[in-house]
Design an enzyme around this catalytic site. Structure first.
Site, PDB file in Angstrom:
ATOM      1  N   PHE A   1      53.816  39.713 -17.996  1.00 50.58           N
ATOM      2  CA  PHE A   1      54.712  40.605 -17.261  1.00 50.58           C
ATOM      3  C   PHE A   1      55.015  41.837 -18.121  1.00 50.58           C
ATOM      4  CE2 PHE A   1      58.938  41.746 -15.583  1.00 50.58           C
ATOM      5  CZ  PHE A   1      58.682  41.729 -14.229  1.00 50.58           C
TER       6      PHE A   1
ATOM      7  N   TYR B   1      67.286  34.537 -11.194  1.00 53.32           N
ATOM      8  CA  TYR B   1      67.360  35.038  -9.808  1.00 53.32           C
ATOM      9  C   TYR B   1      66.098  34.737  -9.014  1.00 53.32           C
ATOM     10  CZ  TYR B   1      65.123  39.012 -12.196  1.00 53.32           C
ATOM     11  OH  TYR B   1      64.308  39.786 -12.969  1.00 53.32           O
ATOM     12  N   LYS B   2      65.143  34.032  -9.627  1.00 50.80           N
ATOM     13  CA  LYS B   2      63.923  33.665  -8.908  1.00 50.80           C
ATOM     14  C   LYS B   2      64.149  32.303  -8.250  1.00 50.80           C
ATOM     15  CE  LYS B   2      61.282  36.868 -11.615  1.00 50.80           C
ATOM     16  NZ  LYS B   2      60.565  37.177 -12.847  1.00 50.80           N
TER      17      LYS B   2
ATOM     18  N   ASP C   1      58.189  32.323 -21.996  1.00 50.14           N
ATOM     19  CA  ASP C   1      58.914  32.927 -20.881  1.00 50.14           C
ATOM     20  C   ASP C   1      58.772  31.992 -19.681  1.00 50.14           C
ATOM     21  OD1 ASP C   1      59.817  34.412 -18.697  1.00 50.14           O
ATOM     22  OD2 ASP C   1      59.291  36.310 -19.674  1.00 50.14           O
TER      23      ASP C   1
ATOM     24  N   ARG D   1      51.014  38.003  -3.225  1.00 48.61           N
ATOM     25  CA  ARG D   1      51.513  36.750  -3.789  1.00 48.61           C
ATOM     26  C   ARG D   1      52.276  35.980  -2.743  1.00 48.61           C
ATOM     27  NH1 ARG D   1      54.885  37.562  -9.291  1.00 48.61           N
ATOM     28  NH2 ARG D   1      56.316  38.248  -7.664  1.00 48.61           N
TER      29      ARG D   1
HETATM   30  C1  LIG Z   1      60.842  38.357 -13.525  1.00 49.89           C
HETATM   31  C2  LIG Z   1      60.390  38.367 -14.927  1.00 49.89           C
HETATM   32  C3  LIG Z   1      61.112  39.061 -15.908  1.00 49.89           C
HETATM   33  C4  LIG Z   1      62.300  39.885 -15.500  1.00 49.89           C
HETATM   34  O1  LIG Z   1      63.045  40.389 -16.540  1.00 49.89           O
HETATM   35  P1  LIG Z   1      64.404  41.142 -16.216  1.00 49.89           P
HETATM   36  O2  LIG Z   1      64.989  41.456 -17.502  1.00 49.89           O
HETATM   37  O3  LIG Z   1      65.228  40.224 -15.364  1.00 49.89           O
HETATM   38  O4  LIG Z   1      64.075  42.362 -15.411  1.00 49.89           O
HETATM   39  C5  LIG Z   1      60.668  38.976 -17.218  1.00 49.89           C
HETATM   40  N1  LIG Z   1      59.558  38.272 -17.542  1.00 49.89           N
HETATM   41  C6  LIG Z   1      58.845  37.606 -16.605  1.00 49.89           C
HETATM   42  C7  LIG Z   1      57.642  36.833 -17.000  1.00 49.89           C
HETATM   43  C8  LIG Z   1      59.239  37.655 -15.280  1.00 49.89           C
HETATM   44  O5  LIG Z   1      58.529  37.014 -14.359  1.00 49.89           O
END
Ligand SMILES: *Cc1c(COP(=O)(O)O)cnc(C)c1O
Length: 441
Positions: free
Chosen positions: A154, A256-257, A231, A405
């Site tokens: 990401f 939040y996911k 992560d 997705r």
């Molecule tokens: C959704 C996601 C993030 C989001 O990071 P934020 O700080 O909440 O914007 C980070 N890493 C991964 C792998 C994600 O899927």
């Protein structure tokens, strides 16, 4: 620009596209929803009326980006406003709020992460926690010069480490992973050495959904004296994680996911207890200090996990995730995973049958042991397809350049919803292709 495609409205409204005859896939979806032991959880989310026709949106296949809200959270938030905040006011900090980041962290650790108490906290964003924990990790290995990461992680993960590398004069060693798969233990073995301070990887890849081999990769890191930071943003709440058993050093993840904490809800961080006294994190705020209300002249870090906190916890943002954690506790993460696997298998079956003939390819692992909770499919027209679907109340997720997705949140997504969503993709794509090429059906 392509002309506005003709879309089969009837199919978009949920009628089987092949209107004659028995639809075996729909029958299968209905049967699965009847026998699914977790099916009743769907009604606990807002917008998921038991009558599929009334669901809003009609098919939500993006619960891995922003989970649907839990009905109980509406009450919890109102109650918080009216009572805890409304009448207890500043006293709330002493009464409950100060402990909330660690209390929720312990619950999350027990229910979803395989983490014993005292190692998980809630606070900051995933991005900021990545910075804090990665910086703490590389600073604990000052003789080492490299960080291992992969090009398909990401963006925020890659960007944060780019910055840390610049700050600390370190080299990034990039793994080029298969974009339709992910980073393998063998690739990590090739990349890691005595120069490696830290390995950062996603447990479930945000694009392909590849589920990395956490035990093997963590063990490889340790053989070389490196730390590993996982992560968990796309695995927490859908894939069981065993942080303690795998001897993981550090982890972060989004709430939040799959955890339905709400937009911008704070993230969580895990630090193995052996490392609490060893690591120093860079954002040394008063909430991570030993005696918070002494207001002392200099920073002395707290003992335990609290030292990884920085500023005042986002209490309001932590409310909703508790309702999902409670449901996961009741449902068990193993049952959630079993349903997740069944949902993704079903989606792939539909993609193979309906979409592959139109040139769509599956960009996620077909083997369930290597797949998380979402399925990605590729086609050059997916950007356009997604736009039309969103306008028609069917919500998948688009990832440039050509990926769609299908995020299947096990507690809120039904099999019929999955059927409806993939059928809508089929009908929209077919509409565009017919409009573009004039091909007869
Ligand atoms: C959704 C996601 C993030 C989001 O990071 P934020 O700080 O909440 O914007 C980070 N890493 C991964 C792998 C994600 O899927």
């Amino acid at each position: 620009m392509t002309p506005t495609p003709s879309v089969n409205r009837a199919a978009l409204q949920g009628a089987p596209a092949e209107s004659t005859g028995h639809d075996a896939h729909l029958a299968f979806a209905r049967r699965m929803d009847r026998i699914d032991g977790l099916a009743h959880y769907r009604a606990r989310f807002l917008g998921t009326d038991v009558d599929a026709e009334l669901a809003n949106p009609r098919a939500y296949l993006d619960g891995n980006s922003l989970g649907r809200p839990v009905r109980a959270s509406a009450e919890r938030i109102a109650e918080f406003l009216n009572t805890e905040w409304g009448t207890r006011l500043i006293r709330g900090w002493d009464e409950q709020w100060m402990d909330l980041p660690l209390k929720i962290g312990d619950d999350l650790g027990r229910v979803c992460l395989g983490a014993a108490p005292g190692q998980v906290f809630v606070g900051d964003s995933t991005t900021v926690l990545l910075y804090k924990l990665a910086r703490a990790a590389v600073d604990s290995r000052p003789q080492r010069t490299e960080i291992v990461l992969d090009r398909d992680n990401f963006p925020t993960d890659r960007y944060i480490l780019e910055g840390i590398a610049r700050e600390r004069g370190l080299t990034l060693r990039w793994i080029d992973s298969d974009p339709e798969g992910g980073v393998t233990a063998e690739q990590v073995r090739q990349a890691v050495g005595r120069q490696t301070s830290l390995i950062l990887l996603s447990h479930v890849a945000y694009r392909s959904g590849y589920l990395a081999d956490m035990p093997a990769i963590t063990a490889i890191a340790h053989e070389h004296g490196a730390l590993v930071l996982w992560d968990l943003s796309h695995s927490v709440g859908s894939v069981p994680v065993e942080l303690d058993l795998c001897d993981v050093d550090l982890a972060v993840g989004c709430s939040y996911k799959y955890l339905s904490g709400g937009p911008g809800a704070p993230a969580f961080g895990y630090v193995k207890s052996d490392l609490h006294d060893v690591l120093t994190q860079p954002i040394q705020g008063w909430m991570g200090a030993q005696a918070i209300f002494d207001m002392g002249p200099g920073y002395v870090p707290a003992t335990g996990i609290r030292r990884f906190m920085s500023g005042t916890p986002a209490v309001v943002g932590m409310l909703a995730m508790q309702d999902t954690i409670a449901m996961l506790d009741e449902a068990t993460i193993e049952a959630v995973r079993a349903k997740s696997v069944a949902l993704t298998e079903f989606a792939i079956t539909l993609v193979d049958e309906w979409l592959a003939p139109m040139g769509v390819t599956v960009a996620s692992p077909r083997e369930q042991t290597h797949r998380g909770g979402h399925v990605s499919v590729n086609h050059p027209l997916m950007r356009q397809v997604t736009k039309i679907l969103w306008d028609n109340d069917v919500i998948p997720d688009f990832r440039a350049p050509n990926g769609l997705r299908l995020g299947l949140a096990p507690l809120s997504t039904s099999f019929v919803e999955t059927y409806d969503g993939v059928a809508a993709v089929r009908d929209v794509l077919r509409g565009i292709l017919l409009g573009q090429s004039g091909l007869a059906q």
